[in-house]
Write a protein that holds these residues in place. Structure first.
Motif, short mmCIF file in Angstrom:
data_model
loop_
_atom_site.label_atom_id
_atom_site.label_comp_id
_atom_site.label_asym_id
_atom_site.label_seq_id
_atom_site.Cartn_x
_atom_site.Cartn_y
_atom_site.Cartn_z
N ALA A 139 52.30 31.05 32.23
CA ALA A 139 53.74 30.79 32.33
C ALA A 139 54.28 31.08 33.74
O ALA A 139 55.34 31.65 33.91
N SER A 140 53.52 30.66 34.76
CA SER A 140 53.92 30.91 36.15
C SER A 140 54.77 29.80 36.75
O SER A 140 55.40 30.02 37.78
N ASP A 165 48.66 26.37 29.93
CA ASP A 165 48.80 27.82 30.01
C ASP A 165 49.67 28.25 31.19
O ASP A 165 50.44 29.21 31.10
N LEU A 166 49.56 27.55 32.30
CA LEU A 166 50.30 27.94 33.50
C LEU A 166 51.78 27.57 33.45
O LEU A 166 52.59 28.11 34.20
N LEU A 167 52.15 26.63 32.57
CA LEU A 167 53.53 26.19 32.46
C LEU A 167 54.36 27.13 31.58
O LEU A 167 53.86 27.67 30.59
N VAL A 168 55.63 27.28 31.93
CA VAL A 168 56.56 27.97 31.05
C VAL A 168 56.79 27.09 29.82
O VAL A 168 56.46 25.90 29.81
N LYS A 169 57.37 27.66 28.79
CA LYS A 169 57.74 26.87 27.61
C LYS A 169 58.68 25.74 28.06
O LYS A 169 59.64 25.98 28.79
N GLY A 170 58.38 24.53 27.60
CA GLY A 170 59.21 23.39 27.97
C GLY A 170 59.02 22.92 29.40
O GLY A 170 59.74 22.03 29.86
N GLY A 171 58.03 23.49 30.12
CA GLY A 171 57.80 23.12 31.51
C GLY A 171 57.33 21.69 31.66
O GLY A 171 56.86 21.05 30.71
#
Length: 265
Positions: A139-140, A165-171
């Motif tokens: 979530a970076s 995995d690296l994206l925030v929720k809704g990224g």
């Protein structure tokens, strides 16, 4: 050699590979991509420093910033409409996309080529090396870009899982790749221009990329096929479609750009 010599050499390199069959099998097996063995040397800088285009002309990729940016105006407009946050450009090359983004963003990139990464570092914080070794926590990022990178990876599914995995929720995810089942691919087979790059080793179809993204946690918001707004749309390239004996010209449908969000429902 002549263009015909190059085409014949390419066909020999791919002589055990039938593109149409490989793409049809993606429908039948449910696989996401057709793997091709790499035909490139292992020096990651060579892609940038010793490039030849599919028509056999030597390229100085490092001198192509203006034409590159002119061909990704749609992608840049999409990014400009988002609220600035943290962006990661995976396979950022010399950092041209990052150089064109509002500095209100926290700009970061990953690039395996030290030669390209050195240039990109003028525009953003760059991690030199492969995606799997990148020092980021879950979530970076609010936006991840993978523009014509996934076809160079031998494990695209692992890469998409990593991106999720690296994206925030809704990224947001912007991913571009060739369609190896496009109209030109079907017409030209082994002479399809996107087969000419020896580092293209994971070949997607339009359908299989839709499946990969949806099966691995992404909502597809829109798909573009960049061509009519690029410099490739011209009379010379259209007329080349009449000749099936040469390398295929750039054409609508060769490139696909997917605009996605992480699905957390």
């Amino acid at each position: 050699g002549t263009s015909t010599d190059r085409v014949q050499k390419l066909a020999r390199n791919l002589n055990d590979f039938n593109l149409a069959v490989a793409m049809q099998q993606l429908y039948e097996t449910g696989d996401y991509f057709a793997p091709l063995p790499s035909r490139a040397d292992s020096n990651v800088d060579t892609y940038w420093t010793q490039a030849v285009d599919p028509d056999g002309r030597a390229r100085d990729r490092f001198a192509e910033r203006e034409s590159y940016l002119a061909n990704i105006t749609t992608e840049l407009e999409y990014i400009a409409a988002l609220s600035p946050g943290r962006i990661l450009d995976i396979g950022c090359g010399p950092g041209w996309l990052l150089s064109a983004i509002d500095p209100g963003w926290d700009l970061q990139g990953i690039e395996p080529s030290p030669a390209a990464a050195e240039l990109a570092a003028q525009h953003a914080k760059i991690h030199t090396g492969p995606l799997e070794g990148a020092p980021f926590t879950s979530a970076s990022f609010d936006l991840i870009v993978m523009y014509h990178v996934i076809e160079h990876l031998d494990d695209p599914v692992a890469a998409i899982n990593k991106v999720y995995d690296l994206l925030v929720k809704g990224g947001h995810l912007i991913i571009g790749t060739p369609d190896f089942d496009s109209g030109a691919a079907r017409r030209y087979g082994a002479r399809y221009r996107l087969l000419a790059d020896p580092t293209h080793i994971s070949l997607f179809s339009n359908d299989s990329m839709h499946r990969l993204l949806r099966d691995h946690g992404f909502n597809i918001r829109r798909v573009d096929y960049p061509y009519f707004d690029t410099a490739y749309f011209n009379e010379e390239n259209l007329l080349r479609l009449l000749d099936q004996q040469e390398t295929s010209p750039p054409f609508y449908g060769n490139f696909m750009t997917f605009y996605c969000t992480r699905n957390d429902s």
